[in-house]
Write a protein that holds these residues in place. Structure first.
Motif, PDB file in Angstrom:
ATOM      1  N   GLU A 242       0.971  -1.228   0.088  1.00 54.16           N
ATOM      2  CA  GLU A 242       0.040   0.053   0.190  1.00 54.16           C
ATOM      3  C   GLU A 242       0.940   1.318   0.126  1.00 54.16           C
ATOM      4  OE1 GLU A 242      -3.136  -0.132   2.850  1.00 54.16           O
ATOM      5  OE2 GLU A 242      -2.871  -2.422   3.030  1.00 54.16           O
ATOM      6  N   LYS A 243       0.689   2.241  -1.035  1.00 52.54           N
ATOM      7  CA  LYS A 243       1.519   3.524  -1.240  1.00 52.54           C
ATOM      8  C   LYS A 243       1.455   4.207  -0.020  1.00 52.54           C
ATOM      9  CE  LYS A 243       2.456   2.646  -5.914  1.00 52.54           C
ATOM     10  NZ  LYS A 243       2.556   3.203  -7.199  1.00 52.54           N
ATOM     11  N   ASP A 244       0.410   4.316   1.050  1.00 58.52           N
ATOM     12  CA  ASP A 244       0.310   5.201   1.974  1.00 58.52           C
ATOM     13  C   ASP A 244       0.864   4.719   3.251  1.00 58.52           C
ATOM     14  OD1 ASP A 244      -1.911   3.303   2.331  1.00 58.52           O
ATOM     15  OD2 ASP A 244      -3.345   4.686   2.986  1.00 58.52           O
ATOM     16  N   LYS A 245       1.420   3.376   3.164  1.00 62.21           N
ATOM     17  CA  LYS A 245       2.121   2.912   4.329  1.00 62.21           C
ATOM     18  C   LYS A 245       3.517   2.599   4.436  1.00 62.21           C
ATOM     19  CE  LYS A 245      -1.919   0.035   5.833  1.00 62.21           C
ATOM     20  NZ  LYS A 245      -2.320  -1.326   6.167  1.00 62.21           N
ATOM     21  N   PRO A 246       4.406   2.763   5.286  1.00 62.91           N
ATOM     22  CA  PRO A 246       5.864   2.529   5.050  1.00 62.91           C
ATOM     23  C   PRO A 246       6.119   1.158   5.474  1.00 62.91           C
ATOM     24  CG  PRO A 246       5.293   3.325   7.350  1.00 62.91           C
ATOM     25  CD  PRO A 246       4.115   3.351   6.509  1.00 62.91           C
ATOM     26  N   TYR A 247       7.179   0.779   4.842  1.00 67.77           N
ATOM     27  CA  TYR A 247       7.524  -0.743   4.812  1.00 67.77           C
ATOM     28  C   TYR A 247       9.077  -0.740   5.218  1.00 67.77           C
ATOM     29  CZ  TYR A 247       3.094  -1.947   2.805  1.00 67.77           C
ATOM     30  OH  TYR A 247       1.842  -1.966   2.399  1.00 67.77           O
ATOM     31  N   TYR A 248       9.507  -1.695   6.044  1.00 65.17           N
ATOM     32  CA  TYR A 248      10.836  -2.026   6.343  1.00 65.17           C
ATOM     33  C   TYR A 248      11.153  -3.443   5.970  1.00 65.17           C
ATOM     34  CZ  TYR A 248       9.522   1.794   9.291  1.00 65.17           C
ATOM     35  OH  TYR A 248       9.159   2.977   9.825  1.00 65.17           O
ATOM     36  N   LEU A 249      12.096  -3.436   5.094  1.00 66.05           N
ATOM     37  CA  LEU A 249      12.600  -4.776   4.438  1.00 66.05           C
ATOM     38  C   LEU A 249      13.859  -5.192   4.923  1.00 66.05           C
ATOM     39  CD1 LEU A 249      11.071  -3.064   2.266  1.00 66.05           C
ATOM     40  CD2 LEU A 249      11.786  -4.707   0.765  1.00 66.05           C
TER      41      LEU A 249
END
Length: 99
Positions: A54-61
């Motif tokens: 989702e483009k409105d959420k931050p992700y940690y890879l």
């Protein structure tokens, strides 16, 4: 590329933040332990599964050392996804893991 250390990520988890963590390692690596709550999307599948982000959420890879997750973060950022690389990966992870 945005980066976060494993210690900073662990502090945020321990503070109760609900984070979107994506583990891009292969299945056999994940079987040895994954950060609790992380979602497994192998690096080779990130491009075909970009619609799941989702483009409105931050992700940690995260990956083993930070190299693969860095490539995945770069790709996702190019697609308009807010992705941050976890520096040092699971080699530097001092928190709990689940099988």
């Amino acid at each position: 590329m945005k980066k976060i250390t494993t210690d900073e990520l662990l502090e945020r988890i321990e503070a109760g933040e609900q984070l979107n963590i994506i583990d891009v390692r292969e299945a056999d690596e994940v079987a040895a332990g994954i950060i609790p709550g992380a979602k497994h999307i192998p690096l080779g599948e990130v491009d075909s599964r970009v619609g799941e982000f989702e483009k409105d959420k931050p992700y940690y890879l995260v990956c083993r050392s930070g190299a693969r997750s860095g490539r995945a973060s770069d790709f996702l950022n190019e697609q308009g996804v807010d992705a941050t690389n976890v520096e040092g990966g699971m080699l530097n992870w001092n928190g709990e893991t689940t099988a």
